[in-house]
Design an enzyme around this catalytic site. Sequence first.
Site, PDB file in Angstrom:
ATOM      1  N   HIS A 175       0.819  -1.219   0.000  1.00  0.00           N
ATOM      2  CA  HIS A 175       0.000   0.000   0.000  1.00  0.00           C
ATOM      3  C   HIS A 175       0.851   1.268   0.000  1.00  0.00           C
ATOM      4  CE1 HIS A 175      -3.538  -2.371   0.471  1.00  0.00           C
ATOM      5  NE2 HIS A 175      -3.261  -2.765   1.697  1.00  0.00           N
ATOM      6  N   ASP A 211      -3.101 -10.434  -2.180  1.00  0.00           N
ATOM      7  CA  ASP A 211      -3.551  -9.914  -0.891  1.00  0.00           C
ATOM      8  C   ASP A 211      -5.019  -9.509  -1.017  1.00  0.00           C
ATOM      9  OD1 ASP A 211      -2.195  -8.538   1.803  1.00  0.00           O
ATOM     10  OD2 ASP A 211      -3.923  -7.407   1.045  1.00  0.00           O
ATOM     11  N   HIS A 213      -6.487  -6.935  -0.167  1.00  0.00           N
ATOM     12  CA  HIS A 213      -6.666  -5.515  -0.467  1.00  0.00           C
ATOM     13  C   HIS A 213      -5.903  -5.130  -1.737  1.00  0.00           C
ATOM     14  CE1 HIS A 213      -7.043  -5.793   4.047  1.00  0.00           C
ATOM     15  NE2 HIS A 213      -8.221  -5.315   3.679  1.00  0.00           N
ATOM     16  N   ASP A 303      -4.550 -12.820   4.001  1.00  0.00           N
ATOM     17  CA  ASP A 303      -5.797 -12.199   4.455  1.00  0.00           C
ATOM     18  C   ASP A 303      -6.940 -12.440   3.476  1.00  0.00           C
ATOM     19  OD1 ASP A 303      -4.528 -10.595   2.613  1.00  0.00           O
ATOM     20  OD2 ASP A 303      -4.560  -8.775   3.843  1.00  0.00           O
TER      21      ASP A 303
END
Length: 406
Positions: A175, A211, A213, A303
């Site tokens: 990120h 991931d 996200h 995740d």
Amino acid sequence: MIDARHIQRARAELLSSRPSTTIPSMAAPASPPTNRVDVFWHEGMLKHDTGNGVFDSGMDPGFLDVLEKHPENSDRVKNMLSILKRGPISPCISWHLGRPALIPELLSFHTPEYINELVEADRDGAKMVCAGTFLNLGSWDASLIAAGTTLAAMKHILDGHGKIAYSLVRPPGHHAQPAQADGYCFLNNAGLAVQLALDSGCGKVVVIDIDVHYGNGTAEGFYRSDKVLTISLHMNHGSWGPSHPQKGSIDELGEEEGFGYNLNIPLPNGTGDRGYQYAMKELVVPAIQKFEPDMIVLVIGQDSSAFDPNGRQCLTMEGYREIGRIVRSLADKHSDGCFLIVQEGGYHVTYSAYCLHAALEGVLNLPLPLLSDPIAYYPEDVALAIKVIDSIKTYQKDTVPFLKGV
């Protein structure tokens, strides 16, 4: 349920195929083994203390007797570390010590102004740099080690010392944008490694981010480049504030020369194993075959697994195992079997480690699972996921120049 006899047989086959310790002849240099994963790790990353509070807020409301650890805590990677050291896959793991990155190395991806901000924040003491993202005592040193360890893992591949390397690092990085921290991330470990590959002579690099996200930071770093194809399979979560303005939607395709080289695959909640396998087959594999990369980087987050506190995508061990197999097949075809795996999220302290083990089983093309799934079975309804994936496929074929005719 996996039969215990199958697991015992698989373990026996693994032990019989473990990397040889025979010294190769000096007449011809030996090719790096493909039945080994070179894992890069440094215990200094455990010193990043994210604190306690209500989920990832760091807040104590005053009426809870038990405050939970921040999701991105050291326990999660301790279990990943131990399962690779003592789990059944351990004979296929070769361990390497990571290192801190030097400040000039960070400038290949990040702006000098941003790095100066982080250095000053570290000097001033504990600080929340954005929502849920805390730079505490030890955090900056851990971030430098995570970045340097990932660079060392990529260099290991580029120098011909190994085919498959895994950078087991925290804090995570995907990120982190060139000038912005975000989502527990300060430095973009994968982005730095990609740039190192480009600077070392790789003409084209693909990033596959699984991931839960959107890998917005990596995408932002290469948004105007046609040398890096960034593919992100993620939960359809949209933007989450000033530090994460990107939506991760299918129309965020890149700009200028990079138009069409950022492929987002936002998936509905509960997509599961079969949905992810369908997305890999219908969207990821054709795009990579068309792009023809010289290097592959798999950005992995557990995740996306069932029961992770930060996601709802319901992948099980078998889903991660199959993704590992697919990426290995792509690497064998396009990058001479070479690829880097970079650790990102994964916040269920136990199941994340199990899913990592399964992913590496797939990467190694092991014929049978070495570990049975403690969840064993998770019901799936793949109809919605297939509908969404088919619509993304149609959109990309109509919109992305290099995918037309695929």
